[in-house]
Design a protein around this motif. Structure first.
Motif, PDB file in Angstrom:
ATOM      1  N   ALA A  16       1.135   2.508   1.679  1.00  0.00           N
ATOM      2  CA  ALA A  16       1.254   1.912   0.351  1.00  0.00           C
ATOM      3  C   ALA A  16       1.206   2.971  -0.735  1.00  0.00           C
ATOM      4  O   ALA A  16       1.835   2.822  -1.789  1.00  0.00           O
ATOM      5  CB  ALA A  16       0.145   0.878   0.140  1.00  0.00           C
ATOM      6  N   ARG A  17       0.453   4.049  -0.476  1.00  0.00           N
ATOM      7  CA  ARG A  17       0.361   5.128  -1.460  1.00  0.00           C
ATOM      8  C   ARG A  17       1.693   5.843  -1.654  1.00  0.00           C
ATOM      9  O   ARG A  17       1.916   6.481  -2.681  1.00  0.00           O
ATOM     10  CB  ARG A  17      -0.701   6.150  -1.041  1.00  0.00           C
ATOM     11  CG  ARG A  17      -2.104   5.603  -0.915  1.00  0.00           C
ATOM     12  CD  ARG A  17      -2.752   5.391  -2.236  1.00  0.00           C
ATOM     13  NE  ARG A  17      -3.235   6.648  -2.818  1.00  0.00           N
ATOM     14  CZ  ARG A  17      -3.926   6.706  -3.942  1.00  0.00           C
ATOM     15  NH1 ARG A  17      -4.200   5.600  -4.602  1.00  0.00           N
ATOM     16  NH2 ARG A  17      -4.330   7.862  -4.411  1.00  0.00           N
ATOM     17  N   VAL A  18       2.564   5.765  -0.656  1.00  0.00           N
ATOM     18  CA  VAL A  18       3.885   6.393  -0.786  1.00  0.00           C
ATOM     19  C   VAL A  18       4.988   5.343  -0.893  1.00  0.00           C
ATOM     20  O   VAL A  18       6.169   5.668  -0.765  1.00  0.00           O
ATOM     21  CB  VAL A  18       4.168   7.357   0.395  1.00  0.00           C
ATOM     22  CG1 VAL A  18       3.251   8.556   0.328  1.00  0.00           C
ATOM     23  CG2 VAL A  18       4.035   6.652   1.746  1.00  0.00           C
ATOM     24  N   GLY A  19       4.582   4.089  -1.110  1.00  0.00           N
ATOM     25  CA  GLY A  19       5.560   3.029  -1.327  1.00  0.00           C
ATOM     26  C   GLY A  19       6.410   2.735  -0.124  1.00  0.00           C
ATOM     27  O   GLY A  19       7.590   2.389  -0.264  1.00  0.00           O
ATOM     28  N   GLY A  20       5.834   2.848   1.061  1.00  0.00           N
ATOM     29  CA  GLY A  20       6.635   2.708   2.266  1.00  0.00           C
ATOM     30  C   GLY A  20       6.384   1.424   3.036  1.00  0.00           C
ATOM     31  O   GLY A  20       5.242   1.138   3.412  1.00  0.00           O
ATOM     32  N   ALA A  21       7.439   0.638   3.312  1.00  0.00           N
ATOM     33  CA  ALA A  21       7.348  -0.464   4.262  1.00  0.00           C
ATOM     34  C   ALA A  21       7.439   0.087   5.680  1.00  0.00           C
ATOM     35  O   ALA A  21       6.924  -0.496   6.632  1.00  0.00           O
ATOM     36  CB  ALA A  21       8.470  -1.471   4.008  1.00  0.00           C
ATOM     37  N   THR A  22       8.107   1.226   5.816  1.00  0.00           N
ATOM     38  CA  THR A  22       8.136   1.971   7.078  1.00  0.00           C
ATOM     39  C   THR A  22       7.620   3.377   6.793  1.00  0.00           C
ATOM     40  O   THR A  22       7.528   3.800   5.641  1.00  0.00           O
ATOM     41  CB  THR A  22       9.563   2.054   7.649  1.00  0.00           C
ATOM     42  OG1 THR A  22      10.386   2.791   6.730  1.00  0.00           O
ATOM     43  CG2 THR A  22      10.149   0.670   7.851  1.00  0.00           C
ATOM     44  N   GLY A  23       7.298   4.096   7.846  1.00  0.00           N
ATOM     45  CA  GLY A  23       6.834   5.463   7.656  1.00  0.00           C
ATOM     46  C   GLY A  23       5.889   5.914   8.741  1.00  0.00           C
ATOM     47  O   GLY A  23       5.644   5.197   9.717  1.00  0.00           O
ATOM     48  N   THR A  24       5.336   7.097   8.559  1.00  0.00           N
ATOM     49  CA  THR A  24       4.476   7.718   9.564  1.00  0.00           C
ATOM     50  C   THR A  24       3.308   8.404   8.883  1.00  0.00           C
ATOM     51  O   THR A  24       3.465   8.985   7.807  1.00  0.00           O
ATOM     52  CB  THR A  24       5.272   8.756  10.394  1.00  0.00           C
ATOM     53  OG1 THR A  24       6.344   8.094  11.066  1.00  0.00           O
ATOM     54  CG2 THR A  24       4.380   9.447  11.420  1.00  0.00           C
ATOM     55  N   VAL A  25       2.134   8.321   9.534  1.00  0.00           N
ATOM     56  CA  VAL A  25       0.943   9.025   9.072  1.00  0.00           C
ATOM     57  C   VAL A  25       0.460   9.933  10.200  1.00  0.00           C
ATOM     58  O   VAL A  25       0.168   9.459  11.302  1.00  0.00           O
ATOM     59  CB  VAL A  25      -0.188   8.053   8.674  1.00  0.00           C
ATOM     60  CG1 VAL A  25      -1.417   8.842   8.207  1.00  0.00           C
ATOM     61  CG2 VAL A  25       0.279   7.104   7.570  1.00  0.00           C
TER      62      VAL A  25
END
Length: 492
Positions: free
Chosen positions: A150-159
């Motif tokens: 959410a901090r990068v505005g992503g519905a998809t992504g990786t941490v």
């Protein structure tokens, strides 16, 4: 007749992990993770330091890229996986994620979301990897990347998360200084490495600190682009110009720049160091900077070549004639490439022109007036720039800036013997917005330091000095009261 009796396949010993990433710095390690984010199509990346009790204990790199499915997550955790990288991808060796992470942590966790309600998690622990290269598959129900995504505005992504880190754990202000310094160095490195991507809006990178005990993150700091050729004017008519080094069918373009003399900003003094340290080649691969300066044995470094910077953009033409190290921090030229550049038409003339500009500029250079050495209270980035740009009065002790309880109506006081500038702490919440720390209110503190540092010179103050300080204090006190009234009025 063959002299071979048989052929054996010798599997690598998992113990090799002990040396994996040994040459990574924190900055190069984080950049390697961000390369993966860029390859995944991310346009926002967040680097977060976790702290507990004031100690840095973890790090996360979150992006809003495509994410990975289960098979891709497995492959990402495999050591030295081989695949065909796309023409615009930053990946190269297949060990970046692992080498970068194990260089600073003993546990790596990857949580990834390729689509809504789909989550995959993998974890590598150094002990397991050294024993049998085992990888833990995490229960999707236990994976919680949503807050960081959410901090990068992503519905998809990786941490990508590091735990059991090797960060310093010494107590006291020294640790705080380490974290401030780490953030500064990281911001400088990422700003330089990805300056083209940042300037063009293709990626936004932010750095923040998260306090686990308070469950609160500080204000994220955006990484600013640092263009090593971002100068308003050329030092010599006709430059920059492009020369060509010919190696058989390969033509390597050399973008020859001469930095304007007396340049002194962050574009010249990279990492706060003398700009002469960065003469030489600036090599890019897909707009990612791989090498910042250095002549790669084509010519020798010389003080008179301080203003010479050569851009090589066409990495495909270069690729067959260089070796890139796994940390993407250095490039080794082949002997053929070294010779081709040295023989390139007009290259010796270019070096001579850069040397002439430097020599002539030194004849006209004036010396800057020294200032007191800044110490605690000023942000490390500000201290770095002051040390790089202005000579210090070395015979004197450093000057600190602190908050303290001062009489009502006063904005600041100087303690000459203690070599300290005191700010009235009643104004601290307003000037910092509530985000306090050792190096808070950097703009106000820097302006006050520059205004008053000369008063710490010499043996004593005369009547004129005292009167001037009183005037400054009265004016600044009036200004801060006006600022307070202005802000209160805007809230109504």
């Amino acid at each position: 007749m063959s002299d071979v009796l048989e052929r054996k396949v010798l599997e690598p010993d998992p113990g090799m992990i002990k040396s994996l990433g040994a040459h990574h710095t924190l900055e190069s390690a984080v950049a390697d993770l961000i390369d993966n984010s860029v390859d995944a199509g991310a346009d926002r990346v967040l680097v977060r330091f976790d702290t507990e009790g004031g100690h840095p204990v973890g790090l996360h790199v979150a992006d809003n890229g495509r994410g990975m499915d289960g098979r891709q997550a497995d492959e990402a955790m495999r050591l030295g996986r081989q695949r065909n990288y796309g023409t615009a991808e930053q990946g190269h060796f297949g060990i970046g994620l692992k080498a970068a992470s194990f260089s600073h942590a003993d546990t790596i966790t990857v949580c990834t979301t390729p689509a809504a309600a789909e989550r995959h998690g993998r974890r590598l622990r150094r002990g397991d990897v050294e024993r049998d290269y085992g990888c833990d598959v995490l229960d999707p129900a236990s994976i919680r990347p949503d807050a960081l995504l959410a901090r990068v505005g992503g519905a998809t992504g990786t941490v990508v998360s590091w735990s059991d880190t090797h960060f310093p754990r010494a107590g006291g202000t020294g640790l705080g200084n380490w974290l401030d310094d780490a953030r500064t160095r990281l911001g400088q490195h990422l700003g330089l490495t990805y300056h083209r991507l940042i300037e063009s809006g293709r990626v936004r990178i932010e750095i923040e600190v998260f306090d686990r005990e308070r469950d609160r993150a500080g204000i994220p700091e955006p990484v600013a682009a640092i263009d090593p050729l971002g100068f308003a004017a050329s030092a010599v008519p006709g430059y920059p110009r492009t020369l060509v080094a010919q190696l058989g069918a390969d033509r390597v373009g050399l973008g020859c720049h001469i930095v304007p003399p007396r340049s002194s900003g962050p574009n010249y003094r990279l990492y706060g160091r003398d700009g002469a340290d960065f003469q030489g080649f600036f090599i890019y691969r897909h707009d990612r900077l791989l090498q910042a300066g250095g002549w790669n044995q084509v010519v020798t470094a010389d003080r008179t070549r301080a203003l010479a910077r050569v851009v090589i953009d066409d990495y495909p033409a270069l690729a067959g004639h260089v070796r890139l190290n796994p940390e993407k921090k250095g490039i080794v030229f082949s002997h053929d490439l070294q010779g081709a550049i040295a023989r390139a038409a007009s290259f010796p003339e270019y070096l001579a022109a850069a040397e002439t500009v430097f020599t002539e500029s030194r004849k006209r250079q004036h010396k800057r007036r020294p200032v007191a050495e800044p110490s605690k209270g000023l942000h490390e980035e500000v201290r770095r720039v002051i040390r790089a740009e202005i000579p210090l009065r070395a015979e004197e002790g450093p000057v600190e800036i602190r908050w303290d309880a001062l009489p009502a109506g006063r904005f600041f006081e100087l303690d000459r013997e203690g070599r300290t500038i005191y700010l009235n702490k009643r104004y601290r919440p307003m000037l910092t917005g509530g985000a306090t720390g050792l190096s808070d209110a950097p703009l106000v503190k820097t302006l006050l330091f520059l205004l008053t540092e000369d008063h710490f010179k010499g043996q004593q103050w005369g009547p004129r000095d005292k009167d001037l300080l009183e005037v400054w204090d009265a004016v600044l006190a009036a200004a801060v009261r006006a600022e307070h009234a202005y802000r209160e009025g805007n809230r109504r």
